[in-house]
Motif scaffolding. Structure first.
Motif, PDB file in Angstrom:
ATOM      1  N   ARG A   1       0.979  -1.256   0.087  1.00  0.00           N
ATOM      2  CA  ARG A   1      -0.060   0.102  -0.050  1.00  0.00           C
ATOM      3  C   ARG A   1       0.735   1.491  -0.026  1.00  0.00           C
ATOM      4  O   ARG A   1       1.660   1.374   1.090  1.00  0.00           O
ATOM      5  CB  ARG A   1      -0.865  -0.043   1.111  1.00  0.00           C
ATOM      6  CG  ARG A   1      -2.415  -0.128   1.135  1.00  0.00           C
ATOM      7  CD  ARG A   1      -3.162  -0.499   2.288  1.00  0.00           C
ATOM      8  NE  ARG A   1      -3.758   0.637   2.795  1.00  0.00           N
ATOM      9  CZ  ARG A   1      -4.698   0.591   3.595  1.00  0.00           C
ATOM     10  NH1 ARG A   1      -5.227  -0.789   4.154  1.00  0.00           N
ATOM     11  NH2 ARG A   1      -5.329   1.533   4.221  1.00  0.00           N
TER      12      ARG A   1
ATOM     13  N   THR B   1      -3.794   1.538  -2.172  1.00  0.00           N
ATOM     14  CA  THR B   1      -4.552   0.459  -2.228  1.00  0.00           C
ATOM     15  C   THR B   1      -3.459  -0.729  -2.732  1.00  0.00           C
ATOM     16  O   THR B   1      -3.031  -1.505  -1.908  1.00  0.00           O
ATOM     17  CB  THR B   1      -5.521   0.283  -3.329  1.00  0.00           C
ATOM     18  OG1 THR B   1      -5.022   1.021  -4.476  1.00  0.00           O
ATOM     19  CG2 THR B   1      -6.579   1.312  -2.968  1.00  0.00           C
TER      20      THR B   1
ATOM     21  N   ALA C   1      -5.271 -14.560  -2.191  1.00  0.00           N
ATOM     22  CA  ALA C   1      -5.590 -13.989  -3.420  1.00  0.00           C
ATOM     23  C   ALA C   1      -4.535 -13.151  -4.005  1.00  0.00           C
ATOM     24  O   ALA C   1      -4.008 -13.342  -5.097  1.00  0.00           O
ATOM     25  CB  ALA C   1      -6.696 -13.487  -3.778  1.00  0.00           C
TER      26      ALA C   1
ATOM     27  N   ARG D   1     -14.090   3.862   6.414  1.00  0.00           N
ATOM     28  CA  ARG D   1     -12.959   3.875   5.658  1.00  0.00           C
ATOM     29  C   ARG D   1     -12.122   4.696   5.942  1.00  0.00           C
ATOM     30  O   ARG D   1     -10.475   4.213   6.096  1.00  0.00           O
ATOM     31  CB  ARG D   1     -13.449   4.247   4.152  1.00  0.00           C
ATOM     32  CG  ARG D   1     -12.700   3.660   3.050  1.00  0.00           C
ATOM     33  CD  ARG D   1     -12.789   4.092   1.723  1.00  0.00           C
ATOM     34  NE  ARG D   1     -11.788   3.797   1.106  1.00  0.00           N
ATOM     35  CZ  ARG D   1     -11.743   4.110  -0.371  1.00  0.00           C
ATOM     36  NH1 ARG D   1     -12.788   4.299  -0.846  1.00  0.00           N
ATOM     37  NH2 ARG D   1     -10.713   3.622  -0.764  1.00  0.00           N
TER      38      ARG D   1
ATOM     39  N   GLU E   1     -10.248   3.234   9.008  1.00  0.00           N
ATOM     40  CA  GLU E   1      -9.168   1.799   8.788  1.00  0.00           C
ATOM     41  C   GLU E   1      -8.038   2.585   8.290  1.00  0.00           C
ATOM     42  O   GLU E   1      -6.927   2.289   8.500  1.00  0.00           O
ATOM     43  CB  GLU E   1     -10.139   1.114   7.704  1.00  0.00           C
ATOM     44  CG  GLU E   1      -9.303  -0.096   7.496  1.00  0.00           C
ATOM     45  CD  GLU E   1      -8.353  -0.163   6.402  1.00  0.00           C
ATOM     46  OE1 GLU E   1      -7.349  -0.966   6.273  1.00  0.00           O
ATOM     47  OE2 GLU E   1      -8.143   0.748   5.832  1.00  0.00           O
ATOM     48  N   ARG E   2      -8.319   3.627   7.323  1.00  0.00           N
ATOM     49  CA  ARG E   2      -6.971   4.173   6.895  1.00  0.00           C
ATOM     50  C   ARG E   2      -6.115   4.742   8.005  1.00  0.00           C
ATOM     51  O   ARG E   2      -5.010   4.704   7.907  1.00  0.00           O
ATOM     52  CB  ARG E   2      -7.440   5.307   5.625  1.00  0.00           C
ATOM     53  CG  ARG E   2      -6.451   6.066   5.075  1.00  0.00           C
ATOM     54  CD  ARG E   2      -6.102   5.165   4.111  1.00  0.00           C
ATOM     55  NE  ARG E   2      -5.076   6.204   3.348  1.00  0.00           N
ATOM     56  CZ  ARG E   2      -5.577   6.901   2.383  1.00  0.00           C
ATOM     57  NH1 ARG E   2      -6.641   6.816   1.832  1.00  0.00           N
ATOM     58  NH2 ARG E   2      -4.615   7.562   1.425  1.00  0.00           N
TER      59      ARG E   2
ATOM     60  N   HIS F   1      -4.480   2.111   9.798  1.00  0.00           N
ATOM     61  CA  HIS F   1      -3.370   1.593   8.818  1.00  0.00           C
ATOM     62  C   HIS F   1      -1.967   2.398   8.859  1.00  0.00           C
ATOM     63  O   HIS F   1      -0.789   1.924   9.301  1.00  0.00           O
ATOM     64  CB  HIS F   1      -3.689   1.367   7.505  1.00  0.00           C
ATOM     65  CG  HIS F   1      -2.816   0.941   6.454  1.00  0.00           C
ATOM     66  ND1 HIS F   1      -2.022   1.700   5.843  1.00  0.00           N
ATOM     67  CD2 HIS F   1      -2.282  -0.465   6.422  1.00  0.00           C
ATOM     68  CE1 HIS F   1      -1.037   0.899   5.190  1.00  0.00           C
ATOM     69  NE2 HIS F   1      -1.098  -0.374   5.710  1.00  0.00           N
TER      70      HIS F   1
ATOM     71  N   HIS G   1      -9.689  -4.799   9.808  1.00  0.00           N
ATOM     72  CA  HIS G   1     -10.491  -5.431   8.720  1.00  0.00           C
ATOM     73  C   HIS G   1     -12.164  -5.573   8.938  1.00  0.00           C
ATOM     74  O   HIS G   1     -12.800  -5.317   7.933  1.00  0.00           O
ATOM     75  CB  HIS G   1     -10.026  -6.943   8.448  1.00  0.00           C
ATOM     76  CG  HIS G   1     -10.379  -7.595   7.245  1.00  0.00           C
ATOM     77  ND1 HIS G   1     -11.801  -8.461   7.364  1.00  0.00           N
ATOM     78  CD2 HIS G   1     -10.023  -7.760   5.928  1.00  0.00           C
ATOM     79  CE1 HIS G   1     -11.898  -8.704   6.265  1.00  0.00           C
ATOM     80  NE2 HIS G   1     -10.825  -8.332   5.354  1.00  0.00           N
TER      81      HIS G   1
ATOM     82  N   ALA H   1     -10.371  -3.286   3.501  1.00  0.00           N
ATOM     83  CA  ALA H   1      -9.652  -2.502   2.504  1.00  0.00           C
ATOM     84  C   ALA H   1      -9.141  -3.234   1.203  1.00  0.00           C
ATOM     85  O   ALA H   1      -9.130  -2.660  -0.003  1.00  0.00           O
ATOM     86  CB  ALA H   1      -8.200  -2.039   3.250  1.00  0.00           C
ATOM     87  N   VAL H   2      -9.062  -4.587   1.554  1.00  0.00           N
ATOM     88  CA  VAL H   2      -8.724  -5.336   0.218  1.00  0.00           C
ATOM     89  C   VAL H   2      -9.737  -5.357  -0.824  1.00  0.00           C
ATOM     90  O   VAL H   2      -9.477  -5.449  -2.002  1.00  0.00           O
ATOM     91  CB  VAL H   2      -8.447  -6.822   0.542  1.00  0.00           C
ATOM     92  CG1 VAL H   2      -9.637  -7.500   1.266  1.00  0.00           C
ATOM     93  CG2 VAL H   2      -7.637  -7.662  -0.379  1.00  0.00           C
TER      94      VAL H   2
ATOM     95  N   SER I   1     -11.561  -2.504  -1.714  1.00  0.00           N
ATOM     96  CA  SER I   1     -11.412  -1.308  -2.467  1.00  0.00           C
ATOM     97  C   SER I   1     -10.045  -1.365  -3.163  1.00  0.00           C
ATOM     98  O   SER I   1     -10.163  -0.989  -4.403  1.00  0.00           O
ATOM     99  CB  SER I   1     -11.355  -0.054  -1.724  1.00  0.00           C
ATOM    100  OG  SER I   1     -10.477   0.008  -0.590  1.00  0.00           O
ATOM    101  N   GLY I   2      -9.255  -2.111  -2.562  1.00  0.00           N
ATOM    102  CA  GLY I   2      -7.844  -2.069  -3.585  1.00  0.00           C
ATOM    103  C   GLY I   2      -8.018  -3.343  -4.639  1.00  0.00           C
ATOM    104  O   GLY I   2      -7.292  -3.002  -5.701  1.00  0.00           O
ATOM    105  N   HIS I   3      -8.485  -4.482  -4.299  1.00  0.00           N
ATOM    106  CA  HIS I   3      -8.514  -5.489  -5.063  1.00  0.00           C
ATOM    107  C   HIS I   3      -9.643  -6.120  -5.855  1.00  0.00           C
ATOM    108  O   HIS I   3      -9.792  -6.998  -6.517  1.00  0.00           O
ATOM    109  CB  HIS I   3      -7.668  -6.623  -4.773  1.00  0.00           C
ATOM    110  CG  HIS I   3      -6.438  -6.070  -4.220  1.00  0.00           C
ATOM    111  ND1 HIS I   3      -5.156  -5.974  -4.910  1.00  0.00           N
ATOM    112  CD2 HIS I   3      -6.174  -5.476  -2.986  1.00  0.00           C
ATOM    113  CE1 HIS I   3      -4.190  -5.448  -4.296  1.00  0.00           C
ATOM    114  NE2 HIS I   3      -4.650  -5.292  -2.929  1.00  0.00           N
TER     115      HIS I   3
ATOM    116  N   ALA J   1     -13.663 -10.292  -6.055  1.00  0.00           N
ATOM    117  CA  ALA J   1     -13.117 -11.794  -6.014  1.00  0.00           C
ATOM    118  C   ALA J   1     -12.140 -12.027  -5.264  1.00  0.00           C
ATOM    119  O   ALA J   1     -12.216 -13.106  -4.266  1.00  0.00           O
ATOM    120  CB  ALA J   1     -12.647 -12.233  -7.526  1.00  0.00           C
ATOM    121  N   VAL J   2     -11.030 -11.201  -5.056  1.00  0.00           N
ATOM    122  CA  VAL J   2      -9.953 -11.321  -4.258  1.00  0.00           C
ATOM    123  C   VAL J   2     -10.488 -11.286  -2.685  1.00  0.00           C
ATOM    124  O   VAL J   2     -10.193 -12.124  -1.728  1.00  0.00           O
ATOM    125  CB  VAL J   2      -8.893 -10.268  -4.332  1.00  0.00           C
ATOM    126  CG1 VAL J   2      -8.097 -10.060  -2.994  1.00  0.00           C
ATOM    127  CG2 VAL J   2      -8.201 -10.426  -5.466  1.00  0.00           C
TER     128      VAL J   2
ATOM    129  N   GLU K   1     -12.371 -14.395  -1.601  1.00  0.00           N
ATOM    130  CA  GLU K   1     -11.566 -15.622  -1.510  1.00  0.00           C
ATOM    131  C   GLU K   1     -11.390 -15.761  -0.087  1.00  0.00           C
ATOM    132  O   GLU K   1     -11.626 -17.011   0.509  1.00  0.00           O
ATOM    133  CB  GLU K   1     -10.598 -15.679  -2.362  1.00  0.00           C
ATOM    134  CG  GLU K   1      -9.689 -16.906  -2.231  1.00  0.00           C
ATOM    135  CD  GLU K   1      -8.552 -17.025  -3.093  1.00  0.00           C
ATOM    136  OE1 GLU K   1      -7.878 -17.584  -2.799  1.00  0.00           O
ATOM    137  OE2 GLU K   1      -8.583 -16.267  -4.295  1.00  0.00           O
TER     138      GLU K   1
END
Lengths: 221, 516
Positions: free
Chosen positions: A54, A60, A89, B330, B333-334, B337, B387, B392-393, B395-397, B400-401, B404
């Motif tokens: 990140r 992101t 993933a 959000r 979380e930011r 982080h 989390h 966060a994952v 918005s980033g990915h 599907a990610v 999983e």
């Protein structure tokens, strides 16, 4: 060994640099974002890059995208990604095609200096490093008719260490076993899970991770 | 000549009584048009030429006037038909005259090609005849829709057009008996203006349509617009309500609307309550009667519109509340982080470095190692907290990610099928993510299932998220804030959430979220 660091937090970037320099690495670039990293890798061709996932501007997946690009354009530079997320993933995105010279670790891991440095060296030498937390989240996944149920506890330990990227010698050292004993366990695990025996350790990592992942991802286009 | 007088006289009368309707003017034009074609009998070459040039124009004029009754306006198919009739009757007529038709007196003749003239003139007559018959078809369609009081009128127009068409066809093939049919046709066409006038001025027509409207309104239709459009024979007719508390005009759906230029205000105690939009040329008597009919049901309609406006407002405010929550989580979380998590990682790194450089007292070394382990534990807890605040994952990915690891960490084996190409709008991804998380948590807690499936994929313009298990079913969908919260999220985006949970039959949760 020449290393590039990409991390937007100054505190962590300097800490990492110090840690790696103390361990005898030559820190050739300290970057605050992905584009600086890509520039440094292109001009300085370090053996390994340690990259935060990140980074600015969007915070992101800049690091992941830079890592994938480095692996495609500069095969001589290995990449170790650092992340705050337990996301199998993302690791698989990095390993797409091959897990050789690539690693995905949680950031917490850097506090265990010896373990972290060994992971950096392993990746730089063309091996693989996968965070144990990621591997255990995959192993712990509930499956219908769990194929892992046929493994003995010792075989499970060997499987997890294989998936983390350890060599047979590394597994032997960790579990206080002889190399021969480890080889026996490895072939037993492969036989029980019906995995084809593969050549290199990195191929072995990928095969095991793919086996452990949820069904859909193997079917997904 | 008496056709001229009939049309002009009736036209002028209609014009003075109903100036807002263009029909009177149209009748006057038809009268003079018909008279002009009489000039063809003149022996003066100039008058003869003019008369011949407009000889067939009168056919198009008749078609126009019959189709335009009673408003003076033409609908879409009728307009095209009349336009074609004008084009043929003027264009082809002038063409045959240039080619030397109609003998000596034709001043327009530049050449003499009798063979070509016959063919073109025949085509002209047959085409006009066909257009007239098509007009009869349109009248036939109208006949079925019209009220009884108008039917005989429309029927007589149709007869006139048929007679005219037959006349033209006979002209083209030079059949005997032409004179008789011509006289008959002229008779029908000449009587038509009287019928127009009667129809136009007859208040019974307006009464009949308003009578139908009253019957329709008694059934309290949700939307009054179609009934109004029928009664006023005006497709642009619509009713708008004034909502004083919003200081805004709304349509029957409660959506804000801008009033069109031509409206009639419906007032109560001097304040507007509604506005009837209509064509500017509507007959005043009809308008008054329609307004009176609408006033009877206006209160219910206005209440409904107001209810819908309020509902839309509540829905929007719920969406805003959820969106604000999402943004805030959000941000938190930011902050975690970039702040606490980063500092703790830095701290653990420093402790690790210290530990590596320390070769003294084993007790100190032990204490340092324990401290580092504490920090690592805090980091792990903080990671779970962050989390939980916001994935966060995601918005980033993307979905599907993110899904999983949700599937990997579920309490039962999960079969995951995601057929989403690329990224979706963030609120949609977040809603879908929470639907899956919450549903899988419920499966683990209550379902006693041996497995579950998660399917996420587009179906038209919605994203369908479906979670099914093979457990005991019987989930209580009214209790527990989890499902209610999910429904809130999904509905705030204009979607739906449904739960099927028969006893012993497993549980299925299906969300449909619009995604543009």
């Amino acid at each position: 060994m020449r290393v590039a660091i990409a991390e937007d937090s100054v505190l962590l970037r300097e800490g990492l640099a110090r840690l790696l320099a103390d361990a005898g690495f030559e820190v050739v670039a300290r970057c605050g974002d992905a584009s600086a990293l890509l520039g440094a890798v292109a001009s300085l061709a370090p053996e390994v890059a340690v990259v935060d996932i990140r980074m600015p501007p969007t915070h992101t997946d800049e690091g992941l995208r830079a890592a994938v690009k480095i692996r495609a354009d500069h095969p001589g530079t290995a990449v170790l990604l650092l992340s705050q997320h337990v996301e199998p993933a993302l690791a698989m995105t990095l390993f797409a095609g091959s897990a050789a010279g690539a690693g995905y670790l949680l950031k917490d891991r850097i506090s265990d200096v010896a373990e972290f440095l060994s992971a950096v060296r392993r990746v730089a030498a063309g091996g693989t490093a996968v965070d144990p937390v990621i591997v255990s989240s995959l192993v712990a996944r509930r499956r219908p008719d769990d194929p892992l149920a046929v493994l003995t506890p010792r075989e499970r330990e060997v499987l997890e260490l294989m998936a983390s990227g350890h060599s047979n010698q590394g597994i032997a050292d960790k579990l206080y076993l002889t190399l021969r004993a480890v080889e026996k366990y490895v072939s037993s695990v492969f036989g029980k899970l019906g995995l084809p025996a593969t050549g290199g350790e990195s191929r072995r990592v990928l095969a095991v991770l793919l086996f452990l992942r949820p069904e859909s991802d193997r079917n997904r286009g | 000549m008496w056709i001229l007088l009939a049309y002009v006289f009736c036209g002028l009368l209609a014009w003075s009584r109903r100036p807002e309707s263009g029909f009177g003017r149209l009748m006057v034009v038809v009268g003079f048009g018909a008279a002009l074609s009489n000039l063809a009998r003149s022996s003066d070459p100039l008058l003869f030429t003019v008369g011949q040039a407009v000889d067939l124009l009168v056919v198009a004029l008749f078609l126009h006037v019959f189709l335009a009754f009673p408003s003076g306006r033409l609908g879409k198919p009728a307009g095209v038909l009349v336009g074609m009739a004008y084009a043929v009757s003027i264009g082809l007529q002038l063409t045959v005259m240039l080619l030397g038709a109609f003998g000596e007196g034709n001043l327009l003749a530049v050449t003499d090609a009798p063979g070509l003239v016959d063919v073109l003139h025949g085509i002209e007559l047959i085409t006009l005849s066909g257009l007239l018959l098509a007009g009869v078809g349109l009248l036939g369609v109208r006949l079925r829709r019209e009220r009884r009081a108008v039917r005989w009128l429309v029927g007589s127009f149709a007869l006139g057009l048929v007679a005219l068409a037959v006349l033209l066809a006979m002209g083209a093939f030079a059949v005997t008996g032409f004179a008789l049919v011509q006289r008959l046709t002229l008779g029908v066409l000449g009587l038509a203006p009287v019928a127009f006038l009667v129809g136009l001025l007859d208040a019974r027509l307006a009464q009949a349509s308003v009578g139908d409207l009253v019957v329709e309104l008694r059934a309290e239709p949700d939307d009054l617009t179609p009934a109004l459009a029928r009664a006023m024979r005006d497709p642009t007719a619509a009713l708008f309500y004034w909502l004083p508390q919003y200081r805004n005009w709304v349509d029957h759906d409660g959506s804000p609307a801008t009033l069109p230029p031509s409206v009639t205000m419906i007032l109560r105690d001097g304040e507007p309550v509604a506005a009837l939009a209509h064509h500017p040329a509507v007959e005043p008597g009809l308008l008054q009667a329609v307004v009176a009919a609408v006033e009877m049901v206006i209160d219910n309609g206005r209440l409904r519109a107001e209810l819908r406006a309020r509902l839309a407002e509540v829905r929007a405010s719920r969406a805003r509340v959820l969106e604000a929550g999402r943004t805030e989580r959000r941000r938190l979380e930011r902050d975690l982080h970039d702040g606490a998590q980063q500092r703790l990682v830095g701290l653990s790194l420093r402790l690790g470095l210290l530990e590596a450089h320390l070769d003294g007292d084993p007790a100190v070394r032990q204490a340092l190692s324990e401290a580092r382990a504490e920090v690592v534990t805090s980091l792990s807890e903080l990671r779970d907290l962050a989390h939980g605040l916001y994935p966060a994952v995601l918005s980033g990915h993307g979905l599907a990610v993110a899904l999983e690891s949700v599937a990997a960490l579920a309490a039962v084996p999960v079969r995951l099928s995601i057929t989403v190409d690329g990224r979706l709008p963030e609120p949609v991804e977040v809603a879908a993510y929470y639907v899956v998380c919450e549903s899988l948590t419920n499966v683990g807690r209550h379902a006693a299932a041996s497995g579950a499936s998660v399917e996420v994929g587009p179906a038209g313009k919605v994203l369908v998220v479906e979670i099914a298990d093979d457990g005991v079913g019987g989930a209580d969908t009214t209790r527990g804030s989890g499902l209610r919260g999910l429904a809130d999220r999904v509905e705030a985006l204009g979607g739906t959430l449904r739960v099927w949970s028969p006893d012993g039959g497993g549980t299925r949760v299906r969300a449909e979220v619009p995604c543009g």
